[in-house]
Motif scaffolding. Structure first.
Motif, mmCIF file in Angstrom:
data_model
loop_
_atom_site.group_PDB
_atom_site.id
_atom_site.type_symbol
_atom_site.label_atom_id
_atom_site.label_comp_id
_atom_site.label_asym_id
_atom_site.label_seq_id
_atom_site.Cartn_x
_atom_site.Cartn_y
_atom_site.Cartn_z
ATOM 1 N N ALA A 1 13.014 12.701 -9.156
ATOM 2 C CA ALA A 1 13.935 13.261 -10.147
ATOM 3 C C ALA A 1 15.382 13.009 -9.752
ATOM 4 N N VAL A 2 16.199 12.702 -10.741
ATOM 5 C CA VAL A 2 17.652 12.637 -10.596
ATOM 6 C C VAL A 2 18.259 13.064 -11.923
ATOM 7 N N VAL A 3 19.550 13.318 -11.913
ATOM 8 C CA VAL A 3 20.285 13.544 -13.156
ATOM 9 C C VAL A 3 20.966 12.224 -13.492
ATOM 10 N N ASP A 4 20.586 11.630 -14.633
ATOM 11 C CA ASP A 4 21.140 10.323 -14.997
ATOM 12 C C ASP A 4 21.353 10.141 -16.495
ATOM 13 N N GLY A 5 21.277 11.236 -17.257
ATOM 14 C CA GLY A 5 21.478 11.143 -18.694
ATOM 15 C C GLY A 5 20.202 10.900 -19.472
ATOM 16 N N PHE A 6 19.100 10.697 -18.784
ATOM 17 C CA PHE A 6 17.798 10.533 -19.421
ATOM 18 C C PHE A 6 16.928 11.731 -19.047
ATOM 19 N N ASP A 7 15.741 11.817 -19.637
ATOM 20 C CA ASP A 7 14.882 12.974 -19.373
ATOM 21 C C ASP A 7 14.555 13.064 -17.880
ATOM 22 N N ILE A 8 14.791 14.239 -17.310
ATOM 23 C CA ILE A 8 14.529 14.452 -15.888
ATOM 24 C C ILE A 8 13.044 14.730 -15.679
ATOM 25 N N ALA A 9 12.467 14.105 -14.655
ATOM 26 C CA ALA A 9 11.058 14.340 -14.308
ATOM 27 C C ALA A 9 10.952 15.708 -13.643
ATOM 28 N N GLN A 10 10.719 16.726 -14.455
ATOM 29 C CA GLN A 10 10.744 18.092 -13.931
ATOM 30 C C GLN A 10 9.615 18.360 -12.945
ATOM 31 N N ASP A 11 8.524 17.600 -13.039
ATOM 32 C CA ASP A 11 7.431 17.800 -12.089
ATOM 33 C C ASP A 11 7.773 17.256 -10.701
ATOM 34 N N LYS A 12 8.890 16.536 -10.591
ATOM 35 C CA LYS A 12 9.338 16.021 -9.299
ATOM 36 C C LYS A 12 10.472 16.862 -8.703
ATOM 37 N N ILE A 13 10.830 17.933 -9.367
ATOM 38 C CA ILE A 13 11.843 18.852 -8.852
ATOM 39 C C ILE A 13 11.160 19.859 -7.924
ATOM 40 N N VAL A 14 11.740 20.061 -6.751
ATOM 41 C CA VAL A 14 11.212 21.072 -5.829
ATOM 42 C C VAL A 14 11.811 22.431 -6.216
ATOM 43 N N VAL A 15 10.943 23.375 -6.556
ATOM 44 C CA VAL A 15 11.359 24.719 -6.946
ATOM 45 C C VAL A 15 10.948 25.679 -5.832
ATOM 46 N N ILE A 16 11.927 26.384 -5.294
ATOM 47 C CA ILE A 16 11.696 27.269 -4.148
ATOM 48 C C ILE A 16 12.075 28.692 -4.532
ATOM 49 N N LYS A 17 11.185 29.617 -4.288
ATOM 50 C CA LYS A 17 11.517 31.024 -4.469
ATOM 51 C C LYS A 17 12.376 31.443 -3.283
ATOM 52 N N ALA A 18 13.611 31.802 -3.542
ATOM 53 C CA ALA A 18 14.541 32.114 -2.459
ATOM 54 C C ALA A 18 14.207 33.461 -1.823
#
Length: 227
Positions: free
Chosen positions: A144-161
């Motif tokens: 995942a990156v931010v580049d103006g196209f749809d972000i691959a949300q399944d490749k984002i690491v989500v951490i419960k802080a």
């Protein structure tokens, strides 16, 4: 201005306008739309950018949502929360860095280059640039990156802080993330002093070029939460 810096400025601008309760899906849509709008305002060919992702305005970002008490690592960022370390490296970066390391070691052993000459012109990096460009064609597919196209949300690491304590967000410009900025800078300085080409104690796709303060851009932020 380099593409990455411009992307950073646009993303920062977008974040400043976000509602505090926005979720991950909304965040991804909002920051992507800001960059896409920039493309449209400046007459960029979306067809060209679709087939040449290496030309897009691209950045990674680490976000902490106080409302959701979550950390979102979009791309190759890193963080510490609750005393635990997390990152989100690009899938092929390690293998490309190892390839460059082997190339540099061979050039040095054969006497074709010196550390000083490679810090002026990294001929080993020239060899791996096509591999780096090739990986760009997998952005928002394999990572995942931010580049103006749809972000691959399944490749984002989500951490419960953690509910309380320090949270540290940083870019991968800190090869050894520590609990304080000074300790992280000291670890980086030791790396650059002993291995400025980043081929031994820390492998990277580029080293510290002559005149640069480090081998990569870096950001570090630490703050405390109490819930």
């Amino acid at each position: 201005m380099k593409n990455g810096r411009l992307a950073m400025l646009l993303i920062s601008e977008a974040i400043a306008s976000l509602p505090p309760d926005i979720d991950l899906k909304g965040f991804c849509h909002h920051v992507s739309q800001r960059i896409r709008t920039y493309y449209q305002e400046h007459g960029a060919s979306m067809e060209r950018l679709l087939s040449h992702p290496e030309e897009r305005l691209t950045a990674s970002v680490g976000i902490y949502s106080l409302y959701h008490n979550e950390i979102w690592l979009v791309g190759d960022c890193q963080c510490i929360t609750g005393g635990r370390y997390y990152d989100n490296p690009k899938p092929e970066e390690e293998s490309i860095a190892r390839h460059r390391s082997r190339l540099v070691e061979a050039l040095l052993a054969e006497g074709k280059e010196t550390v000083a000459s490679l810090r002026q012109h990294d001929t080993a990096r020239d060899v791996i640039v096509p591999d780096i460009v090739r990986t760009c064609h997998r952005q928002n597919i394999d990572f995942a990156v931010v580049d103006g196209f749809d972000i691959a949300q399944d490749k984002i690491v989500v951490i419960k802080a953690a509910q309380s304590g320090d949270i540290i967000l940083a870019t991968d410009g800190y090869p050894f993330l520590r609990d304080t900025l000074s300790a992280s800078e000291e670890a980086l300085a030791a790396q650059l002093a002993t291995d400025p080409l980043c081929i031994r104690t820390y492998l990277a796709t580029k080293g510290q070029m002559a005149g640069n303060l480090s081998f990569d851009d870096r950001a570090y932020v630490r703050f405390q939460v109490s819930r």
